[in-house]
Design an enzyme around this catalytic site. Structure first.
Site, PDB file in Angstrom:
ATOM      1  N   ASN A   6       0.863  -1.184   0.000  1.00  0.00           N
ATOM      2  CA  ASN A   6       0.000   0.000   0.000  1.00  0.00           C
ATOM      3  C   ASN A   6       0.904   1.239   0.000  1.00  0.00           C
ATOM      4  OD1 ASN A   6      -1.863   2.007   0.457  1.00  0.00           O
ATOM      5  ND2 ASN A   6      -2.342   1.380   2.560  1.00  0.00           N
ATOM      6  N   LYS A   8      -0.004   4.337  -0.254  1.00  0.00           N
ATOM      7  CA  LYS A   8      -0.646   5.543   0.332  1.00  0.00           C
ATOM      8  C   LYS A   8      -0.350   6.755  -0.551  1.00  0.00           C
ATOM      9  CE  LYS A   8      -0.047   3.335   4.760  1.00  0.00           C
ATOM     10  NZ  LYS A   8       0.051   3.456   6.210  1.00  0.00           N
ATOM     11  N   HIS A  88      -9.678   0.942   5.159  1.00  0.00           N
ATOM     12  CA  HIS A  88      -8.382   1.197   5.799  1.00  0.00           C
ATOM     13  C   HIS A  88      -8.577   2.197   6.943  1.00  0.00           C
ATOM     14  CE1 HIS A  88      -4.245   2.382   6.484  1.00  0.00           C
ATOM     15  NE2 HIS A  88      -3.872   1.307   5.807  1.00  0.00           N
ATOM     16  N   GLU A  90      -6.884   4.582   7.961  1.00  0.00           N
ATOM     17  CA  GLU A  90      -6.618   5.996   7.651  1.00  0.00           C
ATOM     18  C   GLU A  90      -7.840   6.639   7.006  1.00  0.00           C
ATOM     19  OE1 GLU A  90      -2.917   5.435   5.586  1.00  0.00           O
ATOM     20  OE2 GLU A  90      -1.933   4.945   7.478  1.00  0.00           O
ATOM     21  N   GLU A 157      -5.409  -5.002  10.792  1.00  0.00           N
ATOM     22  CA  GLU A 157      -4.349  -4.016  10.975  1.00  0.00           C
ATOM     23  C   GLU A 157      -4.602  -3.204  12.241  1.00  0.00           C
ATOM     24  OE1 GLU A 157      -2.413  -2.896   7.004  1.00  0.00           O
ATOM     25  OE2 GLU A 157      -4.241  -1.733   7.160  1.00  0.00           O
ATOM     26  N   GLY A 163       2.459   2.120  10.750  1.00  0.00           N
ATOM     27  CA  GLY A 163       3.416   3.212  10.564  1.00  0.00           C
ATOM     28  C   GLY A 163       4.145   3.632  11.820  1.00  0.00           C
ATOM     29  N   SER A 193       3.412  -2.254  10.555  1.00  0.00           N
ATOM     30  CA  SER A 193       4.865  -2.275  10.765  1.00  0.00           C
ATOM     31  C   SER A 193       5.521  -3.607  10.408  1.00  0.00           C
ATOM     32  CB  SER A 193       5.208  -1.858  12.201  1.00  0.00           C
ATOM     33  OG  SER A 193       4.821  -0.516  12.413  1.00  0.00           O
TER      34      SER A 193
HETATM   35  C1  PEP Z   1      -0.860   0.036   6.197  1.00  0.00           C
HETATM   36  O1  PEP Z   1      -1.059   1.235   6.154  1.00  0.00           O
HETATM   37  O2  PEP Z   1      -1.678  -0.729   5.666  1.00  0.00           O
HETATM   38  C2  PEP Z   1       0.333  -0.436   6.890  1.00  0.00           C
HETATM   39  C3  PEP Z   1       0.327  -1.648   7.342  1.00  0.00           C
HETATM   40  O3  PEP Z   1       1.368   0.441   7.048  1.00  0.00           O
HETATM   41  P1  PEP Z   1       2.821   0.127   7.691  1.00  0.00           P
HETATM   42  O4  PEP Z   1       3.299  -1.133   7.075  1.00  0.00           O
HETATM   43  O5  PEP Z   1       3.657   1.320   7.290  1.00  0.00           O
HETATM   44  O6  PEP Z   1       2.616   0.008   9.154  1.00  0.00           O
END
Ligand code: PEP
Length: 229
Positions: A6, A8, A88, A90, A157, A163, A193
Site C-alpha cells: 500500500n 498511500k 483502511h 486511515e 491491521e 506506521g 509495521s
Molecule cells: C498500512 O497502512 O496498511 C500499513 C500496514 O502500514 P505500515 O506497514 O507502514 O505500518
C-alpha cells in the site's frame, strides 16, 4: 502467501512505473509463486505488466458522475483494475468514513465483481482493554459486510501498529487471527509495521495468510525481501 503493498500518498507516476518494472523483473527472476498486489496512488494507476495485481487504494461507489475529487468504476476499468482496498483505518480515522459508508462501498464493489481487500483494526485504548474488547470492536467492523464473498481478502491491521514501527506481537496476531478465523472464511492478512526484520515470525503465525505493508513496501528491495522471506 499474499503480499500486498500500500503506497498511500507516496510515489509519482514516474516512480511507480519504475517500481512496477523492477518488481516484475525481480519476481520473474526469483520465480515468485505467491500472490502479490500493489496499491499505488490513484494518479499512478495504469495497466502495468507483471505477475502482480494492481488495485485502487480507494474508489467512490459509482460508475461515473458528479463526485468531485473521486474516481469511480469508469476510471478503474480503463486500466482493467478490479481490486479495491476498503475500510483502511486511515480512511476511517482521517477521512471520517463511517461503517455505513464503508459498507455501502463494499456492497457496491462486491456487486460489480471487484476483489476487495477489507481492512479492520482496533485503536490502542481498545487493545489495552483486552481480547474481549478487541473482538467486539473488530466484529463491529463487519457490520453490513458480506464476509463470505469469494473475492474477499480481510486485513487485520491494529491502528497502533500502522506506521509506528511497533508491530503487534506474535501472540497478539495469533489470538486475534484465531478469533477472526472463527467468523470468516476469507484469507486473512496482518498489517502494521511489517518489515524485513519481522516478516519471518509474522508469516510463521498460524492463521496468517499474508501481509499488507505500507512503509516497507515503498522500495522494491525492501518489498522483495518480504516476498522472498
Ligand atoms: C498500512 O497502512 O496498511 C500499513 C500496514 O502500514 P505500515 O506497514 O507502514 O505500518
Amino acid at each position: 502467501m499474499i503480499f500486498a503493498a500500500n503506497f498511500k500518498v507516496n510515489h509519482t507516476r514516474v516512480s511507480t512505473a519504475a517500481y512496477m518494472q523492477a518488481l516484475a523483473g525481480r519476481m520473474n527472476e526469483k520465480k515468485v509463486e505467491d500472490r502479490v498486489l500493489v496499491f499505488p496512488p490513484a494518479t499512478a494507476l495504469d495497466a502495468y505488466k507483471g505477475d502482480f495485481t494492481v488495485g485502487a487504494q480507494n474508489a467512490y461507489p459509482a460508475i461515473s458522475g458528479a463526485y468531485t475529487g473521486e474516481i469511480g468504476v469508469m476510471q478503474l476499468e480503463e486500466f482493467n483494475i478490479k481490486t479495491v482496498l476498503i475500510g483502511h483505518s486511515e480512511r476511517r480515522e482521517i477521512l471520517g468514513e463511517s461503517q455505513e459508508v464503508i459498507a455501502e462501498k463494499f456492497q457496491f464493489f462486491l456487486s460489480r465483481s471487484f476483489e476487495i481487500i477489507y481492512c479492520i483494526g482496533e485503536p490502542l485504548e481498545v487493545r489495552e482493554q483486552g481480547d474481549e474488547a478487541v473482538a467486539a470492536y473488530l466484529l463491529a467492523q463487519f457490520e453490513g459486510i458480506d464476509t463470505h464473498g469469494e473475492k474477499l481478502i480481510v486485513a487485520y491491521e491494529p491502528i497502533w501498529a500502522i506506521g509506528t514501527g511497533r508491530s503487534a506481537t506474535v501472540e497478539e496476531i495469533s489470538s486475534t487471527h484465531k478469533m477472526l478465523k472463527s467468523h470468516i472464511s476469507a484469507p486473512l492478512l496482518y498489517g502494521g509495521s511489517v518489515k524485513p526484520s519481522n516478516i519471518q515470525e509474522i508469516i510463521g503465525v498460524d492463521g496468517v495468510d499474508g501481509v499488507l505493508v505500507g512503509g516497507a513496501s515503498l522500495e522494491v528491495d525492501s518489498f522483495m525481501a518480504l516476498v522472498t522471506a
